[in-house]
Design a protein around this motif. Structure first.
Motif, mmCIF file in Angstrom:
data_model
loop_
_atom_site.group_PDB
_atom_site.id
_atom_site.type_symbol
_atom_site.label_atom_id
_atom_site.label_comp_id
_atom_site.label_asym_id
_atom_site.label_seq_id
_atom_site.Cartn_x
_atom_site.Cartn_y
_atom_site.Cartn_z
ATOM 1 N N LEU A 33 0.800 -1.216 0.000
ATOM 2 C CA LEU A 33 0.000 0.000 0.000
ATOM 3 C C LEU A 33 0.836 1.270 0.000
ATOM 4 O O LEU A 33 0.444 2.273 -0.567
ATOM 5 N N GLY A 34 2.017 1.238 0.630
ATOM 6 C CA GLY A 34 2.825 2.444 0.688
ATOM 7 C C GLY A 34 3.835 2.598 -0.420
ATOM 8 O O GLY A 34 4.640 3.535 -0.405
ATOM 9 N N ASN A 35 3.802 1.728 -1.428
ATOM 10 C CA ASN A 35 4.830 1.733 -2.464
ATOM 11 C C ASN A 35 4.503 2.775 -3.528
ATOM 12 O O ASN A 35 4.172 2.468 -4.668
ATOM 13 N N VAL A 36 4.616 4.043 -3.139
ATOM 14 C CA VAL A 36 4.179 5.166 -3.961
ATOM 15 C C VAL A 36 5.264 6.227 -3.963
ATOM 16 O O VAL A 36 5.941 6.447 -2.961
ATOM 17 N N ILE A 37 5.429 6.892 -5.106
ATOM 18 C CA ILE A 37 6.297 8.062 -5.228
ATOM 19 C C ILE A 37 5.430 9.237 -5.669
ATOM 20 O O ILE A 37 4.753 9.145 -6.686
ATOM 21 N N PRO A 38 5.439 10.330 -4.892
ATOM 22 C CA PRO A 38 6.126 10.596 -3.621
ATOM 23 C C PRO A 38 5.523 9.801 -2.467
ATOM 24 O O PRO A 38 4.367 9.401 -2.523
ATOM 25 N N ALA A 39 6.299 9.619 -1.394
ATOM 26 C CA ALA A 39 5.837 8.873 -0.241
ATOM 27 C C ALA A 39 4.638 9.556 0.402
ATOM 28 O O ALA A 39 4.681 10.761 0.669
ATOM 29 N N PRO A 40 3.577 8.807 0.679
ATOM 30 C CA PRO A 40 2.414 9.400 1.353
ATOM 31 C C PRO A 40 2.713 9.775 2.800
ATOM 32 O O PRO A 40 3.631 9.249 3.420
ATOM 33 N N ASP A 87 -3.054 11.705 2.697
ATOM 34 C CA ASP A 87 -1.888 12.294 2.054
ATOM 35 C C ASP A 87 -2.156 13.731 1.633
ATOM 36 O O ASP A 87 -3.273 14.078 1.229
ATOM 37 N N TYR A 88 -1.116 14.545 1.716
ATOM 38 C CA TYR A 88 -1.203 15.944 1.290
ATOM 39 C C TYR A 88 0.221 16.456 1.088
ATOM 40 O O TYR A 88 1.189 15.904 1.616
ATOM 41 N N PRO A 89 0.396 17.533 0.296
ATOM 42 C CA PRO A 89 1.742 17.992 -0.047
ATOM 43 C C PRO A 89 2.382 18.832 1.041
ATOM 44 O O PRO A 89 1.705 19.578 1.757
ATOM 45 N N LYS A 90 3.713 18.729 1.132
ATOM 46 C CA LYS A 90 4.468 19.576 2.035
ATOM 47 C C LYS A 90 4.530 21.004 1.510
ATOM 48 O O LYS A 90 4.393 21.964 2.263
ATOM 49 N N TYR A 91 4.769 21.148 0.199
ATOM 50 C CA TYR A 91 4.878 22.466 -0.434
ATOM 51 C C TYR A 91 3.803 22.625 -1.492
ATOM 52 O O TYR A 91 3.480 21.680 -2.217
ATOM 53 N N ALA A 92 3.308 23.856 -1.624
ATOM 54 C CA ALA A 92 2.292 24.140 -2.639
ATOM 55 C C ALA A 92 2.881 24.145 -4.044
ATOM 56 O O ALA A 92 2.185 23.846 -5.015
ATOM 57 N N TYR A 93 4.176 24.485 -4.160
ATOM 58 C CA TYR A 93 4.830 24.605 -5.468
ATOM 59 C C TYR A 93 5.787 23.429 -5.641
ATOM 60 O O TYR A 93 6.763 23.290 -4.921
ATOM 61 N N ARG A 94 5.491 22.600 -6.647
ATOM 62 C CA ARG A 94 6.344 21.439 -6.948
ATOM 63 C C ARG A 94 6.552 21.442 -8.466
ATOM 64 O O ARG A 94 5.677 21.031 -9.217
ATOM 65 N N GLY A 95 7.707 21.954 -8.888
ATOM 66 C CA GLY A 95 7.855 22.297 -10.290
ATOM 67 C C GLY A 95 8.925 21.539 -11.050
ATOM 68 O O GLY A 95 9.838 20.949 -10.484
ATOM 69 N N ALA A 96 8.778 21.600 -12.359
ATOM 70 C CA ALA A 96 9.809 21.200 -13.308
ATOM 71 C C ALA A 96 9.963 22.350 -14.288
ATOM 72 O O ALA A 96 9.041 23.147 -14.474
ATOM 73 N N MET A 97 11.140 22.477 -14.889
ATOM 74 C CA MET A 97 11.367 23.509 -15.889
ATOM 75 C C MET A 97 11.914 22.873 -17.152
ATOM 76 O O MET A 97 12.733 21.954 -17.085
ATOM 77 N N LEU A 98 11.457 23.358 -18.300
ATOM 78 C CA LEU A 98 11.954 22.890 -19.587
ATOM 79 C C LEU A 98 12.399 24.093 -20.408
ATOM 80 O O LEU A 98 11.646 25.054 -20.594
ATOM 81 N N ASP A 99 13.621 24.026 -20.902
ATOM 82 C CA ASP A 99 14.214 25.095 -21.698
ATOM 83 C C ASP A 99 13.792 24.933 -23.159
ATOM 84 O O ASP A 99 14.233 24.013 -23.850
ATOM 85 N N GLU A 100 12.962 25.862 -23.637
ATOM 86 C CA GLU A 100 12.526 25.881 -25.026
ATOM 87 C C GLU A 100 13.439 26.741 -25.894
ATOM 88 O O GLU A 100 13.371 26.652 -27.123
ATOM 89 N N ALA A 101 14.266 27.589 -25.284
ATOM 90 C CA ALA A 101 15.021 28.578 -26.049
ATOM 91 C C ALA A 101 16.256 27.991 -26.706
ATOM 92 O O ALA A 101 16.558 28.281 -27.861
ATOM 93 N N ARG A 102 17.016 27.175 -25.963
ATOM 94 C CA ARG A 102 18.253 26.613 -26.517
ATOM 95 C C ARG A 102 17.954 25.532 -27.556
ATOM 96 O O ARG A 102 18.716 25.310 -28.483
ATOM 97 N N HIS A 103 16.842 24.833 -27.336
ATOM 98 C CA HIS A 103 16.350 23.885 -28.338
ATOM 99 C C HIS A 103 14.844 23.841 -28.191
ATOM 100 O O HIS A 103 14.337 23.563 -27.112
#
Length: 514
Positions: A32-39, A159-175
């Motif tokens: 049951l706990g085998n989840v990413i992110p950890a609950p 379960d609930y998040p520690k932080y409200a902002y959980r981000g990824a960034m992708l660079d569109e400019a260089r490619h």
């Protein structure tokens, strides 16, 4: 570590969860706990739930989109129709999505006859659905019907998040990465409850977003021949961008657009020489040098340009943030940099958005109402420490731990190594709340994993550099406590899911892949 952490790890560690209650589920059932992110909380118990051809998804109208998407996700591997209904008939196996007050995050309960995911918001239900997908056998990510016992272990997850902002960034400019590639990346990051995608849309090599009031930006600096090594030209039309915003929002991912200035502006100056101090267009650049370009901060046209771009991008963007860069402005005199930020940061608020920039913007008093993204490699930054005392909030993206474009090892075929070599343990082994001395946990609103595109050419390249490190950053952003031993075990068992999804991930030797 404390009693609470010990209890959590006992619940999520693979061998312990499987052996503690052998009667609760078949041997092939995912613990049951085998989840990413950890609950936050995991309470195994009771008989497993099984998906069958009779299973329906019950949801109120406000959760219909989440329910339909769940059914679509589960159908290829199960072959089951899994229709969405307003109310299931008695004795029908049901996955019920329930909206109601009083739930922080989501609560998932699995019994023999029913799975219930309850949340106060549709976003909470969506997060719970991502957990449910990981609780099904890995074959659920196959693209054709599989003969599998589709069992979900019994018990409850709160379960609930520690932080409200959980981000990824992708660079569109260089490619430039196409809208379809960006959509695929959105789907992949949403699986780990990442809820912001920061798109770096302009830099020295290319300009990647249509601006009606300055059309040459894309006509001259968005086409073929732009990008590192002259490869990777292209740009988003306004229709493309709106479509990405809608697509992401349907997966509870918010787009954060970035227009980097006053540095990283060579592409803009190629298109509009009046943005230089001498009025002469610089040559296009396809190399990877940084720090040589600057808007002319003494000209009023510079501020008309900045305001026009911010106004048009803000009108396209549903989310709260506009990122205006501010890093590596080495060609801008310090006094001119401050003067620029003092005028431009308030323009973001003028058009209804929150200003966001790399942590150098913290030098300006106007950053007191902004978000500063820390990308340094040190554990101190006097300007940032001073700024948070005036109200600046912080997103943590230390380059030597969170930059996904850094090589894993010296032999990694893609990426760079100027900040560090970052293996999975390095990406996981830090705490956003304590990363910068003097920046209190109360000032940190989240984390982000940037991926710069100097060496990337394809979606497969993006995936190879992002996975498996992005799930590590996602867990730092979501989970209440961190354990490397627990994370590496859960990550190892996730590998077969990426295999079935066709994700080109790096098989780190630090992980025992299933």
């Amino acid at each position: 570590m404390g009693h609470r952490l010990a209890v959590l790890l006992a619940a999520v560690s693979l061998p312990l969860a499987a052996s503690a209650a052998p009667a609760q589920a078949a041997p092939s059932t995912v613990p049951l706990g085998n989840v990413i992110p950890a609950p936050v909380e995991v309470h195994p118990g009771g008989a497993p739930f099984r998906l069958t051809p009779r299973t329906v998804i019950e949801a109120p109208p406000a959760a219909r989109t989440v329910a339909d998407r769940l059914g679509e996700a589960l159908k290829p591997a199960t072959g089951f129709r899994l229709p969405t209904v307003g109310r299931a008939s008695s004795r029908t196996p049901v996955i019920a999505l329930s909206l109601g007050p009083g739930v922080k995050g989501y609560r998932l309960t699995s019994t023999r006859d029913r799975i219930t995911i309850r949340a106060a918001t549709a976003e909470g239900l969506f997060d719970g659905v991502q957990t449910l997908r990981q609780l099904l056998p890995a074959a659920i990510d196959a693209r054709t019907p599989q003969k599998v016992d589709w069992a979900v272990a019994g018990g409850t997850i709160a379960d609930y998040p520690k932080y409200a902002y959980r981000g990824a960034m992708l660079d569109e400019a260089r490619h430039f990465h196409t809208p379809d590639e960006v959509k695929q990346y959105i789907d992949e990051i949403a699986r780990f409850k990442v809820n912001y995608l920061h798109l770096h849309l302009a830099d020295d090599q290319g300009w990647r977003i249509q601006i009606d009031s300055w059309p040459k930006l894309t006509q001259v600096s968005g086409g073929a021949g732009t990008g590192v090594d002259g490869v990777g030209g292209g740009f988003l039309t306004k229709a493309d961008y709106r479509d990405l915003v809608r697509y992401a929002a349907a997966r509870y991912v918010t787009i954060v657009p970035e227009i980097d200035m006053p540095g990283h502006v060579n592409a803009a100056q190629v298109a509009y020489p009046e943005l230089t101090c001498d009025g002469v267009a610089p040559p296009p650049r396809t190399d990877t040098e940084v720090g040589y370009s600057s808007l002319c901060t003494s000209k009023e046209v510079t501020y008309r340009f900045a305001e026009d771009v911010i106004r048009e991008v803000a009108a396209l963007t549903g989310g709260p943030y506009i990122h205006i860069g501010g890093d590596e402005a080495h060609a801008t005199a310090p006094a001119d940099y401050l003067a620029f930020e003092q005028r431009v940061l308030p323009l973001v608020a003028k058009y209804g958005k929150i200003a966001y920039g790399w942590h150098q913007i913290a030098q300006a008093p106007a950053a007191s109402k902004a978000v500063a993204q820390f990308w340094g490699t040190d554990d101190t930054d006097a300007d940032l420490v001073a700024a948070v005392k005036t109200g600046t909030r912080v997103v943590m993206s230390p380059a030597n731990q969170a930059y996904l474009d850094m090589k894993y090892t010296e032999d990694t075929p893609l990426g760079q190594d100027w900040a560090a070599l970052i293996e999975v343990h390095d990406a996981y082994g830090w705490d956003p709340a304590t990363r910068v001395a003097g920046v209190p946990a109360s000032a940190v609103i989240g984390v982000e994993a940037p991926l710069w595109s100097e060496t990337l050419r394809s979606l497969a390249d993006i995936e190879y550099m992002a996975f498996p490190r992005l799930p590590a950053i996602a867990e730092l952003g979501w989970s209440a406590t961190y354990s490397w031993d627990s994370f590496r075990a859960r990550l190892g068992s996730y590998g077969p899911r990426w295999d079935r999804q066709g994700v080109n991930f790096y098989r780190s030797p630090q992980i025992d892949w299933s």
